[in-house]
Design a protein around this motif. Structure first.
Motif: not given
Length: 182
Positions: A54-55, A129, A131-134, A164, A166
Motif C-alpha cells: 500500500p504505497r 498508482w 497508495a490506495d492502489g488506484r 495525500g 488525489k
C-alpha cells in the motif's frame, strides 16, 4: 555464347544485389529513420499495481534500442533513486534486456504488461498508482525527447500522491518521443 552466358549471370547478380540493397534500405528506414516525436493517446484502463504494497508505485515502461531513451536516462536514474528513498515502490516493464536499461532500472522487478494494456502507445513512458492502489497517471515522462526535474510530468504526480492528494490523469492525448513496444 559463353560470353553472353557470363554477362547474363553478372547482370542477374547485380540485379539481385541491387534488390537486396533496396530491401535492406527500406527495412532500415522503416525501423530506425522516422519521427519518434509523435502524437499518442494513453488510455490507462484500471489495472492493479505491480505490488500489493500500500504505497505509491511507479512502473517504468522501457523499450531497448529506442532513440528516445537517451534524453530520459539520467532523469530516470535520479528520480527513481530520490523517490525510492521516500518509500515509493518501483517496477519495470517492456525491455527484458538488463544491459539496455538505465542503471536504476536494472535492479527493479520486471512486471509483464497486463493484457488490458496491449495497445500501449510506446516507450519510454510511465504508469503511477496511489497508495490506495488506484491508477493515477499513465503517459510519457515529458512532452519532448528529453526529461528533467523541471520538464517532468511524473514529478508533480508523485509529489501530490505522497502528500495525500488525489490525481487522475489516466486518459490523455500527448505529443512525445516514443518508440513502439516490441
Amino acid at each position: 555464347m559463353k560470353k553472353v552466358h557470363r554477362n547474363l549471370v553478372v547482370v542477374l547478380l547485380v540485379a539481385c544485389w541491387g534488390a537486396g540493397l533496396v530491401w535492406a534500405l527500406s527495412w532500415y528506414e522503416s525501423r530506425y529513420v522516422r519521427t519518434f516525436e509523435r502524437p499518442a493517446f494513453f488510455d490507462g484502463l484500471a489495472v492493479p499495481p505491480p505490488s500489493d504494497t500500500p504505497r505509491v508505485q511507479v512502473l517504468h515502461v522501457w523499450q531497448a534500442g529506442c532513440p528516445c531513451n537517451g534524453g530520459h536516462q539520467a532523469y530516470v536514474n535520479d528520480m527513481t533513486e530520490r523517490f525510492a528513498a521516500q518509500g515509493v515502490v518501483f517496477a519495470r516493464a517492456g525491455a527484458r534486456d538488463i544491459d539496455a536499461l538505465p542503471r536504476a532500472l536494472r535492479q527493479l522487478p520486471y512486471w509483464s504488461m497486463p493484457e488490458a494494456w496491449s495497445g500501449w502507445p510506446g516507450a519510454p513512458a510511465v504508469a503511477i498508482w496511489g497508495a490506495d492502489g488506484r491508477l493515477a497517471y499513465v503517459g510519457p515522462y515529458s512532452d519532448g525527447a528529453s526529461c528533467s526535474e523541471e520538464s517532468s510530468f511524473v514529478e508533480p504526480v508523485i509529489q501530490a500522491l505522497l502528500a495525500g492528494r488525489k490525481v487522475d490523469i489516466t486518459r490523455q492525448d500527448t505529443l512525445s518521443c516514443l518508440c513502439e513496444l516490441d
